[in-house]
Design a protein around this motif. Structure first.
Motif: not given
Length: 339
Positions: A91-95, A230-232, A319-323
């Motif tokens: 999670l940290l790597s992706k962030a 997720l980054k919008l 919601v999208r990110n949790c899914m």
């Protein structure tokens, strides 16, 4: 840019001594934000104390408690691609990899990432009032063009947002910030490190004068099985988030044992609501449960003329990110989200 003296520190003790030798001094590591602020004449240090030769904080290593210690002077790139981070804290790597550009990540340090300042356009424009730049002058963003501004935790003094992606991941992981200062060392829970603006938006964090970030400690649980970031944003690279979401889940079949959700792009600090995480414990891992949690997280959100869309955007992003976190493979290029 103002004139300044340049000093190199050989140790933390040396850096503290040089910083406290008088005058207005700043610490320099990667410099990816500090140098910009100096060029824009937004910060005017009399001296720079270079930390790059300081030993002992350029490494990443496991802690006796089973966690991970990220040296403050390790670059963002080296952190994101570190084998243990990729394996146990994806999670940290992706962030981290969602932020800035590859060139900036090669220079930017972990400690500096926590200290970067807002990218509010009014903050960078010396011709307009800004309470973060000049306390008491006013906030031009409130009556102005406020599309990228905050919807949570705002005040009459400031509606700027904190720009970091890495810090959203660190907030979800419940990290701890280690610092050294003139009065000794201390550890700061990540939730307490950054501040909301209140009446003093010029103060971004809870560091005391002269303190240096030396490391960031991650707990043993990195949510390596069920996670998503997720980054919008307005474009796919080198852009700050309109809304970002970091999610980590511990599951027992289809039941949520533990949930972590942190938001970026919506407040003066990474936004995490423990009430929503507690609500999810024991619930079925589905869109309905995540939607209810999103309502709790966005409770009290207030939009402005140009950014009210962020409230609904944030709810849907949660919601999208949790899914997506239910199936991390859905984050691979070309994969379709589950919702």
């Amino acid at each position: 840019m103002n004139n300044f003296t340049y000093k190199r520190a050989e140790s933390i003790e040396d850096a503290l001594a040089q910083n406290n030798s008088g005058g207005n001094s700043s610490y320099l590591a990667g410099g990816t934000n500090l140098v910009d602020l100096m060029k824009y004449d937004l910060t005017r240090p009399d001296s720079l104390v270079d930390l790059n030769r300081v030993d002992g904080h350029h490494e990443i290593y496991e802690t006796p408690e089973g966690g991970l210690l990220l040296g403050a002077f390790v670059t963002n790139a080296d952190t994101a691609w570190h084998p243990i981070v990729e394996e146990r804290y994806p999670l940290l790597s992706k962030a981290i990899l969602a932020g800035a550009s590859a060139q900036i990540r090669n220079m930017a340090t972990n400690g500096g990432n926590l200290l970067q300042r807002t990218r509010c356009y009014y903050f960078y424009d010396a011709n307009v009032p800004c309470n973060k730049r000049e306390p008491g002058s006013g906030c031009s963003a409130i009556p102005g063009y406020n599309r990228i501004m905050a919807i949570l935790g705002t005040s009459e003094s400031c509606i700027a947002v904190f720009p970091s992606d890495m810090c959203v991941g660190l907030a979800a992981l419940d990290a701890t910030v280690h610092v050294e200062g003139p009065t000794g060392s201390r550890s700061i829970p990540f939730a307490d490190f950054h501040r909301l603006p209140g009446d003093t938006p010029e103060i971004d964090n809870t560091l005391l004068p002269g303190e240096i970030i030396t490391g960031i400690e991650l707990p043993a649980n990195g949510f390596s099985k069920n996670y998503s970031y997720l980054k919008l944003r307005d474009r796919n690279s080198y852009a700050f988030a309109l809304v970002s979401v970091a999610t980590g889940l511990e599951l027992d079949g289809n039941v949520i044992r533990e949930a972590r959700i942190a938001l970026g792009g919506v407040a003066h600090k990474p936004w995490r609501v423990r009430e929503a995480e507690e609500f999810l414990a024991g619930k079925t891992a589905d869109a309905a449960s995540f939607g209810q949690a999103a309502e709790i997280i966005l409770r009290g959100a207030v939009g402005f003329p140009h950014n009210a869309f962020k409230i609904e955007l944030a709810k849907r992003a949660i919601v999208r990110n949790c899914m997506m976190a239910l199936d991390p493979e859905s984050q691979l290029p070309g994969a379709q989200p589950s919702v």
